[in-house]
Design a protein around this motif. Sequence first.
Motif, short mmCIF file in Angstrom:
data_model
loop_
_atom_site.label_atom_id
_atom_site.label_comp_id
_atom_site.label_asym_id
_atom_site.label_seq_id
_atom_site.Cartn_x
_atom_site.Cartn_y
_atom_site.Cartn_z
N PRO A 220 14.74 3.85 12.35
CA PRO A 220 13.72 3.58 11.29
C PRO A 220 12.37 2.83 12.18
O PRO A 220 12.48 2.39 12.91
CB PRO A 220 14.43 2.30 10.36
CG PRO A 220 15.48 1.64 11.14
CD PRO A 220 16.01 2.96 12.05
N ARG A 221 11.40 3.14 11.30
CA ARG A 221 9.95 2.34 11.53
C ARG A 221 9.48 2.08 10.22
O ARG A 221 9.88 2.28 9.13
CB ARG A 221 9.15 3.67 12.23
CG ARG A 221 9.50 4.17 13.56
CD ARG A 221 8.60 4.63 14.25
NE ARG A 221 8.24 5.95 13.69
CZ ARG A 221 7.12 6.78 13.85
NH1 ARG A 221 6.22 6.65 14.90
NH2 ARG A 221 7.04 8.04 13.35
N ILE A 222 8.65 1.34 10.59
CA ILE A 222 7.81 0.53 9.15
C ILE A 222 6.53 0.99 9.22
O ILE A 222 5.49 0.64 10.21
CB ILE A 222 8.04 -0.83 9.47
CG1 ILE A 222 9.40 -1.45 9.22
CG2 ILE A 222 7.11 -1.68 8.31
CD1 ILE A 222 9.58 -3.01 9.75
N ARG A 223 5.99 1.27 8.28
CA ARG A 223 4.51 1.89 7.98
C ARG A 223 3.61 0.62 8.08
O ARG A 223 4.00 -0.34 7.39
CB ARG A 223 4.37 2.48 6.60
CG ARG A 223 3.13 3.23 6.55
CD ARG A 223 3.37 4.35 5.50
NE ARG A 223 2.39 3.93 4.17
CZ ARG A 223 2.73 4.24 2.96
NH1 ARG A 223 3.86 4.66 2.61
NH2 ARG A 223 1.80 4.01 2.18
N SER A 224 2.48 0.52 8.74
CA SER A 224 1.56 -0.68 8.56
C SER A 224 0.82 -0.45 7.47
O SER A 224 0.11 0.44 6.97
CB SER A 224 0.58 -0.67 9.85
OG SER A 224 -0.53 -1.46 9.64
N MET A 225 0.82 -1.56 6.37
CA MET A 225 0.25 -1.45 5.12
C MET A 225 0.28 -2.95 4.56
O MET A 225 1.33 -3.47 4.71
CB MET A 225 0.75 -0.31 4.32
CG MET A 225 -0.25 0.00 3.03
SD MET A 225 -2.18 -0.03 3.37
CE MET A 225 -1.96 1.68 4.40
N ASP A 226 -0.39 -3.25 3.59
CA ASP A 226 -0.39 -4.48 2.83
C ASP A 226 0.63 -4.22 1.63
O ASP A 226 1.10 -3.26 1.41
CB ASP A 226 -1.90 -4.73 2.16
CG ASP A 226 -2.91 -4.64 3.01
OD1 ASP A 226 -2.79 -4.66 4.37
OD2 ASP A 226 -3.88 -3.89 2.44
N LYS A 227 0.80 -5.32 1.04
CA LYS A 227 1.64 -5.35 -0.17
C LYS A 227 1.21 -4.72 -1.56
O LYS A 227 0.78 -5.64 -2.25
CB LYS A 227 2.42 -6.61 -0.42
CG LYS A 227 3.56 -7.23 0.44
CD LYS A 227 3.63 -8.79 0.53
CE LYS A 227 4.81 -9.30 -0.15
NZ LYS A 227 4.99 -10.81 0.11
N LYS A 228 1.19 -3.54 -1.52
CA LYS A 228 0.65 -2.98 -2.58
C LYS A 228 1.21 -1.49 -2.89
O LYS A 228 1.74 -1.11 -1.91
CB LYS A 228 -0.86 -2.72 -2.60
CG LYS A 228 -1.37 -1.67 -1.34
CD LYS A 228 -2.94 -1.71 -1.35
CE LYS A 228 -3.14 -0.52 -0.20
NZ LYS A 228 -4.56 -0.59 0.14
N GLY A 229 1.42 -1.07 -4.15
CA GLY A 229 1.92 0.08 -4.38
C GLY A 229 3.34 0.21 -3.97
O GLY A 229 3.99 -0.62 -4.12
N ASP A 230 3.59 1.56 -3.05
CA ASP A 230 4.97 1.57 -2.69
C ASP A 230 5.24 0.67 -1.26
O ASP A 230 6.23 1.01 -0.86
CB ASP A 230 5.31 3.10 -2.51
CG ASP A 230 4.35 3.75 -1.48
OD1 ASP A 230 3.29 3.13 -1.04
OD2 ASP A 230 4.68 4.75 -1.02
N CYS A 231 4.20 0.01 -0.95
CA CYS A 231 4.26 -0.81 0.05
C CYS A 231 4.69 -2.35 -0.43
O CYS A 231 4.58 -3.38 0.57
CB CYS A 231 3.06 -1.05 0.93
SG CYS A 231 3.12 0.29 2.13
N VAL A 232 4.92 -2.65 -1.68
CA VAL A 232 5.06 -4.01 -1.99
C VAL A 232 6.39 -4.61 -1.12
O VAL A 232 6.39 -5.71 -0.98
CB VAL A 232 5.43 -4.12 -3.65
CG1 VAL A 232 6.10 -5.18 -3.95
CG2 VAL A 232 4.26 -3.71 -4.38
N LYS A 233 7.50 -3.75 -0.81
CA LYS A 233 8.65 -4.20 -0.08
C LYS A 233 8.75 -3.56 1.10
O LYS A 233 9.45 -4.38 2.01
CB LYS A 233 9.88 -4.03 -1.24
CG LYS A 233 9.93 -4.85 -2.22
CD LYS A 233 11.01 -4.61 -3.05
CE LYS A 233 12.34 -5.41 -2.61
NZ LYS A 233 13.72 -5.57 -3.62
N PHE A 234 8.16 -2.38 1.43
CA PHE A 234 9.10 -1.70 2.60
C PHE A 234 7.77 -1.39 3.58
O PHE A 234 8.10 -0.43 4.47
CB PHE A 234 9.82 -0.37 2.14
CG PHE A 234 11.02 -0.71 1.26
CD1 PHE A 234 12.09 -1.38 2.04
CD2 PHE A 234 10.95 -0.42 0.04
CE1 PHE A 234 13.00 -1.97 1.13
CE2 PHE A 234 11.92 -0.80 -0.66
CZ PHE A 234 12.96 -1.50 -0.08
N CYS A 235 6.75 -2.24 3.65
CA CYS A 235 5.83 -1.78 4.80
C CYS A 235 5.68 -3.12 5.61
O CYS A 235 6.28 -4.07 5.44
CB CYS A 235 4.16 -1.24 4.17
SG CYS A 235 4.93 0.40 3.54
#
Length: 281
Positions: A220-235
Amino acid sequence: MYHRVTDKPGGTDDRTPAQFRAELERLASENYVPITAAEYVSGKIDIPAGTHPVVLTFDDSSPSQLTLDAMGTPQPNTAVGILLDVSKKHPGFRPVATFYVIRDMFGKFTPEERAQVLGWLRDNGFDIGNHTRDHLNLLGKSEKEVTEQIAAGQKLISDLDKKVQVHTLALPYGNQPRDKQWALHGSANGVRYDYQGVFLAGYTPAPSPFTKEFNPVGIPRIRSMDKKGDCVKFCSTAWLDELKAHPDERYTSDGNPTTVAFPKFKAPFVAKTFTTNALPY
Ligand SMILES: [Zn+2]
């Protein structure tokens, strides 16, 4: 997992130079030390005691990741330029990363210019991985199509620079082929590939390579992004917050690359396959 580093973010995967720099600064201040994907899959984690490995990967070989000036110096606002600068300010934050390249090859068209960029990455300790030649979605494709596309990506790299050793592959869109092993080993048109790891596109931290949980066909890898939208938990911001709140879930180096130290309590999870010395405590 990074894609483009650009002032004009287009998709949900892009980061601005300021955002990228801020994330590297955070990693450095929280004692993460970059290692390459090749080092990670082979368990070569040679970082100081108490620090945590992080693998920075860049997909799709865009010019925003690396553009060299006429003297072969990276442009300051490219991903590599920013990484080198942050590393200068934080000695110990190794300037290494893995670049998953495709035929776009950093926006260069001639073989000479393409060889310059790949050669620069190799000479400066960066790791080059395969992302298939044409960024083909391997989902549902035949074995022939899958192996041809991966072999073509391997050939794209080795034709430009014979000295580059490719150890890993990142799957376009994170999609695995019907038989997951096709991405790891295969041959087509006289080109053979044998990789030590295949990377996905989501969405959790990767396990220690010394645990039973480590599976080279789907890392697995983690997308670089702030806590928003679909990135609230998994980025990335969410995961860095999570790992900061639960530091015992991080991989913490014992400072010796030939030993693997772990609490006795975790012994049942240790993989039997690695050859390094296990040091339960
Ligand atoms: Zn891609």
